[in-house]
Design an enzyme around this catalytic site. Structure first.
Site, PDB file in Angstrom:
ATOM      1  N   ARG A 108       3.522  -8.598   6.413  1.00 24.62           N
ATOM      2  CA  ARG A 108       3.750  -9.059   5.047  1.00 24.62           C
ATOM      3  C   ARG A 108       5.224  -8.968   4.652  1.00 24.62           C
ATOM      4  O   ARG A 108       5.669  -9.657   3.737  1.00 24.62           O
ATOM      5  CB  ARG A 108       2.899  -8.240   4.072  1.00 24.62           C
ATOM      6  CG  ARG A 108       2.770  -8.878   2.708  1.00 24.62           C
ATOM      7  CD  ARG A 108       1.554  -8.384   1.968  1.00 24.62           C
ATOM      8  NE  ARG A 108       1.723  -7.038   1.440  1.00 24.62           N
ATOM      9  CZ  ARG A 108       0.754  -6.364   0.826  1.00 24.62           C
ATOM     10  NH1 ARG A 108      -0.451  -6.877   0.714  1.00 24.62           N
ATOM     11  NH2 ARG A 108       0.968  -5.163   0.346  1.00 24.62           N
ATOM     12  N   GLU A 122       6.238  -1.586  -3.365  1.00 24.06           N
ATOM     13  CA  GLU A 122       4.792  -1.596  -3.566  1.00 24.06           C
ATOM     14  C   GLU A 122       4.358  -0.144  -3.451  1.00 24.06           C
ATOM     15  O   GLU A 122       4.290   0.416  -2.363  1.00 24.06           O
ATOM     16  CB  GLU A 122       4.111  -2.488  -2.526  1.00 24.06           C
ATOM     17  CG  GLU A 122       2.679  -2.825  -2.901  1.00 24.06           C
ATOM     18  CD  GLU A 122       1.679  -2.041  -2.106  1.00 24.06           C
ATOM     19  OE1 GLU A 122       1.079  -1.113  -2.685  1.00 24.06           O
ATOM     20  OE2 GLU A 122       1.497  -2.340  -0.923  1.00 24.06           O
ATOM     21  N   LEU A 123       4.098   0.483  -4.619  1.00 20.93           N
ATOM     22  CA  LEU A 123       3.936   1.930  -4.685  1.00 20.93           C
ATOM     23  C   LEU A 123       2.480   2.321  -4.936  1.00 20.93           C
ATOM     24  O   LEU A 123       1.574   1.546  -4.683  1.00 20.93           O
ATOM     25  CB  LEU A 123       4.877   2.488  -5.755  1.00 20.93           C
ATOM     26  CG  LEU A 123       6.357   2.094  -5.581  1.00 20.93           C
ATOM     27  CD1 LEU A 123       7.204   2.652  -6.714  1.00 20.93           C
ATOM     28  CD2 LEU A 123       6.892   2.560  -4.232  1.00 20.93           C
ATOM     29  N   LYS A 130      11.248   0.467   9.751  1.00 19.45           N
ATOM     30  CA  LYS A 130      10.891   1.854  10.028  1.00 19.45           C
ATOM     31  C   LYS A 130       9.387   2.008   9.793  1.00 19.45           C
ATOM     32  O   LYS A 130       8.924   2.100   8.657  1.00 19.45           O
ATOM     33  CB  LYS A 130      11.655   2.825   9.122  1.00 19.45           C
ATOM     34  CG  LYS A 130      11.492   4.295   9.572  1.00 19.45           C
ATOM     35  CD  LYS A 130      11.601   5.263   8.447  1.00 19.45           C
ATOM     36  CE  LYS A 130      10.354   5.381   7.618  1.00 19.45           C
ATOM     37  NZ  LYS A 130       9.153   5.878   8.369  1.00 19.45           N
ATOM     38  N   PRO A 131       8.599   2.018  10.873  1.00 18.86           N
ATOM     39  CA  PRO A 131       7.155   2.192  10.706  1.00 18.86           C
ATOM     40  C   PRO A 131       6.818   3.655  10.428  1.00 18.86           C
ATOM     41  O   PRO A 131       7.615   4.555  10.695  1.00 18.86           O
ATOM     42  CB  PRO A 131       6.594   1.752  12.058  1.00 18.86           C
ATOM     43  CG  PRO A 131       7.687   2.076  13.036  1.00 18.86           C
ATOM     44  CD  PRO A 131       8.982   1.852  12.291  1.00 18.86           C
ATOM     45  N   ALA A 132       5.631   3.894   9.896  1.00 16.79           N
ATOM     46  CA  ALA A 132       5.170   5.264   9.686  1.00 16.79           C
ATOM     47  C   ALA A 132       4.993   5.960  11.034  1.00 16.79           C
ATOM     48  O   ALA A 132       4.540   5.347  12.001  1.00 16.79           O
ATOM     49  CB  ALA A 132       3.849   5.261   8.928  1.00 16.79           C
ATOM     50  N   SER A 163      -6.616  -8.812  -2.315  1.00 15.56           N
ATOM     51  CA  SER A 163      -5.419  -9.200  -1.563  1.00 15.56           C
ATOM     52  C   SER A 163      -5.615 -10.509  -0.809  1.00 15.56           C
ATOM     53  O   SER A 163      -6.649 -10.732  -0.182  1.00 15.56           O
ATOM     54  CB  SER A 163      -5.047  -8.094  -0.568  1.00 15.56           C
ATOM     55  OG  SER A 163      -3.752  -8.287  -0.068  1.00 15.56           O
ATOM     56  N   GLU A 170      -3.837   9.453  -6.931  1.00 15.37           N
ATOM     57  CA  GLU A 170      -4.445   8.545  -5.961  1.00 15.37           C
ATOM     58  C   GLU A 170      -5.223   9.371  -4.942  1.00 15.37           C
ATOM     59  O   GLU A 170      -4.660  10.238  -4.269  1.00 15.37           O
ATOM     60  CB  GLU A 170      -3.342   7.737  -5.279  1.00 15.37           C
ATOM     61  CG  GLU A 170      -3.811   6.541  -4.517  1.00 15.37           C
ATOM     62  CD  GLU A 170      -2.653   5.650  -4.110  1.00 15.37           C
ATOM     63  OE1 GLU A 170      -2.877   4.437  -3.953  1.00 15.37           O
ATOM     64  OE2 GLU A 170      -1.523   6.144  -3.939  1.00 15.37           O
ATOM     65  N   SER A 221       4.220   5.848  -1.352  1.00 13.87           N
ATOM     66  CA  SER A 221       3.902   6.594  -2.566  1.00 13.87           C
ATOM     67  C   SER A 221       4.967   6.400  -3.640  1.00 13.87           C
ATOM     68  O   SER A 221       6.132   6.128  -3.354  1.00 13.87           O
ATOM     69  CB  SER A 221       3.774   8.086  -2.247  1.00 13.87           C
ATOM     70  OG  SER A 221       5.045   8.656  -1.988  1.00 13.87           O
ATOM     71  N   CYS A 245      -3.947   1.425  -1.103  1.00 15.60           N
ATOM     72  CA  CYS A 245      -3.359   1.465  -2.450  1.00 15.60           C
ATOM     73  C   CYS A 245      -4.200   0.713  -3.453  1.00 15.60           C
ATOM     74  O   CYS A 245      -4.140   0.996  -4.658  1.00 15.60           O
ATOM     75  CB  CYS A 245      -1.935   0.918  -2.410  1.00 15.60           C
ATOM     76  SG  CYS A 245      -1.841  -0.771  -1.776  1.00 15.60           S
ATOM     77  N   TRP A 251       1.262   3.776   7.054  1.00 14.56           N
ATOM     78  CA  TRP A 251       0.363   3.938   8.201  1.00 14.56           C
ATOM     79  C   TRP A 251      -1.006   3.296   7.982  1.00 14.56           C
ATOM     80  O   TRP A 251      -1.749   3.084   8.930  1.00 14.56           O
ATOM     81  CB  TRP A 251       0.159   5.414   8.544  1.00 14.56           C
ATOM     82  CG  TRP A 251      -0.183   6.305   7.381  1.00 14.56           C
ATOM     83  CD1 TRP A 251       0.670   7.123   6.701  1.00 14.56           C
ATOM     84  CD2 TRP A 251      -1.469   6.476   6.757  1.00 14.56           C
ATOM     85  NE1 TRP A 251       0.001   7.776   5.682  1.00 14.56           N
ATOM     86  CE2 TRP A 251      -1.306   7.404   5.703  1.00 14.56           C
ATOM     87  CE3 TRP A 251      -2.729   5.924   6.980  1.00 14.56           C
ATOM     88  CZ2 TRP A 251      -2.363   7.801   4.880  1.00 14.56           C
ATOM     89  CZ3 TRP A 251      -3.786   6.307   6.159  1.00 14.56           C
ATOM     90  CH2 TRP A 251      -3.591   7.242   5.119  1.00 14.56           C
ATOM     91  N   ASN A 252      -1.377   2.999   6.727  1.00 14.48           N
ATOM     92  CA  ASN A 252      -2.765   2.591   6.485  1.00 14.48           C
ATOM     93  C   ASN A 252      -3.065   1.147   6.884  1.00 14.48           C
ATOM     94  O   ASN A 252      -4.222   0.770   7.009  1.00 14.48           O
ATOM     95  CB  ASN A 252      -3.141   2.826   5.018  1.00 14.48           C
ATOM     96  CG  ASN A 252      -2.274   2.037   4.061  1.00 14.48           C
ATOM     97  OD1 ASN A 252      -1.143   1.692   4.365  1.00 14.48           O
ATOM     98  ND2 ASN A 252      -2.816   1.749   2.888  1.00 14.48           N
TER      99      ASN A 252
END
Length: 519
Positions: free
Chosen positions: A173, A264-265, A188-190, A455, A395, A243, A298, A164-165
């Protein structure tokens, strides 16, 4: 504080977006007609209701992706690239429209949302250019009896799970390289931010993406949806941003069908300020690394390790800068920092801060929940943070800077690397030797050296240890969506009398001095 909108009103921005599932090139309701609310985090009010996909819907999306795969893989690379370039151009044309939508459902300021649209669009452009650069190889085998042809072809239908962020940049991406490589996909979006992804799907369709290549299944039943897809043998790749605990579970499930995965965690980024650092530059870098995206990133700086000789100067200057930040609705041009995504995330950050203060940390600014609607949390600086507290291990995902000290380079490296995470580090020093030494020893996939932001579409984004597998972006980003295929080509029996060909075709035998083993 009243929100100020752009020339496109908030109701129009939300009203223009499809609220259903996107399957096989068509918008449709969820089976069972279920829906869920999407909130404005600046007010806590519901923006709209969105269709809530079921496992049956997810499998229908995979049906569409599987049916489209062969035809899509056969589309020439240039045409795939042109679709992505048109989508890039359309996004830039509609940057204000998309920025408002991001701000409404995620909360960040309009300025940051505009930056995200441009950033996400650049991924589409980058991978549009990479589509025509998918290559292979041709060589003579060792004994000359065959030729080795290596080609690269699409992995096949992919499941892309986005957070979602960054509701536009993260789908872009992943969708960009999948489209460029010739893969179909289910996204599948948040559930907090499905609207931007829906708008992106509509834009890609307008840019020429055929039906079935991209399928969107917003849902509140993530576990059931992903399990049904991961167990289906037609799915050939999983890409997940989120996460580490969820990533671990997905990796375990993906093992059952031996899926290609890229992960990408989570992160726990150290921000190291050495004794010789330019403190003013370090403070500016800290503001970017900590407050970008409301701290909900992240790659946000999580643990501040500052040399004991400069910690007072750094802390005072950071507090002074953080204290000037205006918190308010992202749609208000006067706001520097918008709300957090929801009440649960704000409560988690507040609990982390309270727990750290109870353990002995000192509050230098912030740390008080504001009154009124919305999920706002003030920029916060904590000093004298005890080692080993939860805020140094987890985090934060919020606008909180937790400062610790070190006295030697070895101590800084030990503290920075003392975590299971390894996504990004930030390092401020003016000593070139120290910069290179420490950059090499930091156990992270990325390092921001005298820079608070890392990034870039042209760079490989990803981490080490439990921060992920694989890379997104850069020259290697498209590799995650391609399989290598080796074709051994027999050259036939050479004609008698052709001594050169016979020599080339004679198998090589082991031994010294010729085929008789040295006689």
């Amino acid at each position: 504080m009243e929100s100020v909108v752009t020339s496109l009103s908030q109701p129009d921005a939300v009203g223009r977006v499809e609220k259903g599932l996107f399957i096989g090139g068509r918008w449709r309701s969820a089976s069972g007609e279920g829906s869920f609310p999407v909130e404005d985090p600046a007010t806590g009010r519901t923006l709209c209701e969105v269709s809530d996909a079921t496992p049956t819907d997810a499998l229908a999306a995979l049906d569409a992706a599987s049916a489209a795969q062969a035809k899509w893989a056969a589309v020439p690379p240039r045409r795939r690239g042109e679709i992505l370039r048109r989508a890039h151009d359309l996004l830039i044309e509609r940057i204000d429209e998309f920025a408002l939508l991001i701000t409404l459902e995620m909360g960040k300021s309009l300025a940051e949302s505009r930056a995200e649209v441009e950033y996400g669009a650049n991924y589409l452009r980058w991978f549009g250019e990479e589509a025509v650069r998918i290559d292979g190889s041709w060589k003579v085998n060792e004994d000359g009896t065959a030729r080795v042809l290596v080609t690269r072809q699409p992995v096949g239908p992919c499941l892309l799970i986005t957070p979602w962020n960054a509701p536009l940049a993260m789908p872009a991406r992943k969708i960009g390289p999948a489209v460029a490589a010739g893969c179909t996909m289910v996204v599948k979006p948040a559930p907090q931010t499905p609207l931007t992804t829906a708008a992106l799907a509509a834009l890609l369709t307008e840019a020429g993406l055929p039906g079935g290549v991209l399928n969107i299944v917003p849902t509140t039943r993530a576990a059931a949806i992903t399990e049904s897809l991961l167990l289906d043998g037609r799915l050939r790749k999983l890409s997940f941003t989120g996460s580490t605990p969820v990533g671990r579970r997905l990796l375990s499930q993906a093992a059952d069908t031996v899926l290609r995965t890229s992960m990408e965690l989570g992160g726990n980024a150290p921000f190291i300020v050495c004794r010789d650092a330019d403190i003013d530059a370090a403070v500016e870098g800290a503001m970017t690394a900590k407050l970008r995206n409301v701290g909900e990133a992240c790659i946000a700086a999580n643990r501040f390790h500052v040399h004991a000789d400069v910690v007072d100067e750094f802390s005072e200057k950071l507090v002074a800068r953080m204290s000037t930040i205006t918190v308010g609705p992202g749609t208000d041009p006067a706001s520097d920092l918008g709300p957090m995504i929801d009440a649960r995330q704000r409560r988690r950050v507040a609990d982390l801060v309270d727990e750290t203060v109870d353990a002995g940390a000192r509050v230098r600014t912030g740390a008080r929940l504001p009154e009124g609607p919305g999920y706002f949390y003030p920029p916060t600086v904590l000093t004298n943070v005890p080692a080993g507290t939860r805020i140094t291990r987890e985090e934060i995902f919020g606008p909180v800077a937790a400062i610790q000290t070190f006295t030697t380079e070895a101590e800084a490296l030990h503290d920075a690397n003392n975590t299971e995470f390894g996504l990004v580090s930030y390092l401020y020093t003016q000593d070139l030797g120290q910069a290179l030494r420490m950059s090499e020893q930091l156990e992270t996939g990325m390092v921001g050296l005298n820079r608070g932001y890392v990034s870039d579409p042209s760079a490989p984004f990803g981490g080490m240890k439990q921060s992920g597998i694989g890379r997104e972006g850069g020259n290697t980003g498209i590799d995650e969506y391609l399989e290598q295929k080796y074709v051994a080509i027999h050259m036939g029996t050479p004609q008698s009398g052709d001594n050169g060909a016979l020599a080339a075709a004679t198998p090589i035998r082991s031994g010294v001095g010729g085929p008789e083993g040295g006689r």
